[in-house]
Design a protein around this motif. Structure first.
Motif, PDB file in Angstrom:
ATOM      1  N   VAL A   1       0.865  -1.179   0.000  1.00 32.93           N
ATOM      2  CA  VAL A   1       0.000   0.000   0.000  1.00 32.93           C
ATOM      3  C   VAL A   1       0.902   1.230   0.000  1.00 32.93           C
ATOM      4  CG1 VAL A   1      -1.773   1.270   1.252  1.00 32.93           C
ATOM      5  CG2 VAL A   1      -1.822  -1.220   1.226  1.00 32.93           C
ATOM      6  N   GLY A   2       0.835   2.012  -1.070  1.00 31.54           N
ATOM      7  CA  GLY A   2       1.680   3.196  -1.212  1.00 31.54           C
ATOM      8  C   GLY A   2       1.208   4.359  -0.346  1.00 31.54           C
ATOM      9  N   LYS A   3       1.972   5.438  -0.370  1.00 34.89           N
ATOM     10  CA  LYS A   3       1.701   6.605   0.480  1.00 34.89           C
ATOM     11  C   LYS A   3       0.339   7.230   0.191  1.00 34.89           C
ATOM     12  CE  LYS A   3       6.515   7.887   1.112  1.00 34.89           C
ATOM     13  NZ  LYS A   3       7.551   8.893   0.841  1.00 34.89           N
TER      14      LYS A   3
ATOM     15  N   PRO B   1      -4.524  -7.536   2.171  1.00 33.37           N
ATOM     16  CA  PRO B   1      -4.659  -8.915   1.706  1.00 33.37           C
ATOM     17  C   PRO B   1      -5.323  -9.016   0.326  1.00 33.37           C
ATOM     18  CG  PRO B   1      -5.371  -8.727   3.982  1.00 33.37           C
ATOM     19  CD  PRO B   1      -5.131  -7.342   3.480  1.00 33.37           C
ATOM     20  N   ALA B   2      -6.264  -8.148   0.033  1.00 28.89           N
ATOM     21  CA  ALA B   2      -6.913  -8.173  -1.287  1.00 28.89           C
ATOM     22  C   ALA B   2      -5.902  -7.840  -2.383  1.00 28.89           C
ATOM     23  CB  ALA B   2      -8.083  -7.202  -1.319  1.00 28.89           C
TER      24      ALA B   2
ATOM     25  N   LYS C   1      -2.412  -9.527  -6.765  1.00 29.81           N
ATOM     26  CA  LYS C   1      -1.036  -9.223  -7.180  1.00 29.81           C
ATOM     27  C   LYS C   1      -0.875  -7.747  -7.552  1.00 29.81           C
ATOM     28  CE  LYS C   1       0.077 -13.906  -8.766  1.00 29.81           C
ATOM     29  NZ  LYS C   1      -0.374 -14.540  -7.627  1.00 29.81           N
ATOM     30  N   MET C   2      -1.457  -6.877  -6.717  1.00 28.30           N
ATOM     31  CA  MET C   2      -1.350  -5.436  -6.924  1.00 28.30           C
ATOM     32  C   MET C   2      -0.336  -4.864  -5.948  1.00 28.30           C
ATOM     33  SD  MET C   2      -5.332  -4.313  -7.401  1.00 28.30           S
ATOM     34  CE  MET C   2      -4.931  -2.594  -7.409  1.00 28.30           C
ATOM     35  N   ASP C   3       0.257  -3.739  -6.325  1.00 27.60           N
ATOM     36  CA  ASP C   3       1.226  -3.073  -5.458  1.00 27.60           C
ATOM     37  C   ASP C   3       1.224  -1.579  -5.797  1.00 27.60           C
ATOM     38  OD1 ASP C   3       3.300  -2.269  -3.861  1.00 27.60           O
ATOM     39  OD2 ASP C   3       4.775  -3.617  -4.736  1.00 27.60           O
ATOM     40  N   THR C   4       0.772  -0.764  -4.865  1.00 25.96           N
ATOM     41  CA  THR C   4       0.728   0.688  -5.119  1.00 25.96           C
ATOM     42  C   THR C   4       1.967   1.396  -4.592  1.00 25.96           C
ATOM     43  OG1 THR C   4      -0.555   1.089  -3.102  1.00 25.96           O
ATOM     44  CG2 THR C   4      -1.797   0.762  -5.131  1.00 25.96           C
ATOM     45  N   THR C   5       2.934   0.646  -4.034  1.00 25.89           N
ATOM     46  CA  THR C   5       4.174   1.275  -3.567  1.00 25.89           C
ATOM     47  C   THR C   5       5.101   1.585  -4.724  1.00 25.89           C
ATOM     48  OG1 THR C   5       5.269  -0.856  -3.189  1.00 25.89           O
ATOM     49  CG2 THR C   5       4.082   0.111  -1.335  1.00 25.89           C
ATOM     50  N   LYS C   6       4.835   1.029  -5.890  1.00 29.52           N
ATOM     51  CA  LYS C   6       5.700   1.257  -7.046  1.00 29.52           C
ATOM     52  C   LYS C   6       5.673   2.724  -7.483  1.00 29.52           C
ATOM     53  CE  LYS C   6       4.967  -3.397  -8.726  1.00 29.52           C
ATOM     54  NZ  LYS C   6       4.356  -4.228  -9.749  1.00 29.52           N
ATOM     55  N   ASN C   7       4.604   3.430  -7.194  1.00 32.11           N
ATOM     56  CA  ASN C   7       4.474   4.828  -7.593  1.00 32.11           C
ATOM     57  C   ASN C   7       5.106   5.791  -6.581  1.00 32.11           C
ATOM     58  OD1 ASN C   7       3.027   4.000  -9.849  1.00 32.11           O
ATOM     59  ND2 ASN C   7       1.074   4.137  -8.781  1.00 32.11           N
ATOM     60  N   ASP C   8       5.508   5.266  -5.407  1.00 31.38           N
ATOM     61  CA  ASP C   8       6.120   6.122  -4.385  1.00 31.38           C
ATOM     62  C   ASP C   8       7.551   6.472  -4.783  1.00 31.38           C
ATOM     63  OD1 ASP C   8       3.841   5.947  -2.898  1.00 31.38           O
ATOM     64  OD2 ASP C   8       4.625   4.479  -1.475  1.00 31.38           O
ATOM     65  N   LYS C   9       7.915   7.711  -4.491  1.00 34.19           N
ATOM     66  CA  LYS C   9       9.296   8.130  -4.771  1.00 34.19           C
ATOM     67  C   LYS C   9      10.112   7.956  -3.507  1.00 34.19           C
ATOM     68  CE  LYS C   9       7.943  11.284  -8.339  1.00 34.19           C
ATOM     69  NZ  LYS C   9       7.597  12.629  -8.694  1.00 34.19           N
ATOM     70  N   ALA C  10      11.266   7.407  -3.646  1.00 39.61           N
ATOM     71  CA  ALA C  10      12.126   7.105  -2.489  1.00 39.61           C
ATOM     72  C   ALA C  10      12.749   8.338  -1.911  1.00 39.61           C
ATOM     73  CB  ALA C  10      13.226   6.135  -2.894  1.00 39.61           C
TER      74      ALA C  10
END
Length: 66
Positions: A7-9, A51-52, A57-66
């Motif tokens: 879960v991204g920011k 869990p959903a 197989k979803m991931d919204t953390t990929k859009n977060d900038k480090a």
């Protein structure tokens, strides 16, 4: 067991806000279902794992900038 953060920011902030609104709505209207759903949404936002999203197989953390 280590929970993978998926879960991204932005998603997390939306979940925390929506969960808070649902819990408040459940308390005001005396509706247990709203409160339970709100608590689940709050928990997934606070923990950062959904869990959903794992099942889909979803991931919204990929859009977060480090």
């Amino acid at each position: 067991m280590t929970l993978i953060k998926n879960v991204g920011k932005t998603d997390r902030n939306i979940r925390l806000g929506a969960g808070g609104v649902l819990v408040f709505l459940g308390i005001v209207t005396n509706t247990v279902l709203f409160s339970i759903i709100g608590l689940v949404v709050l928990a997934t936002g606070a923990i950062g794992t959904c869990p959903a999203y794992m099942a889909l197989k979803m991931d919204t953390t990929k859009n977060d900038k480090a």
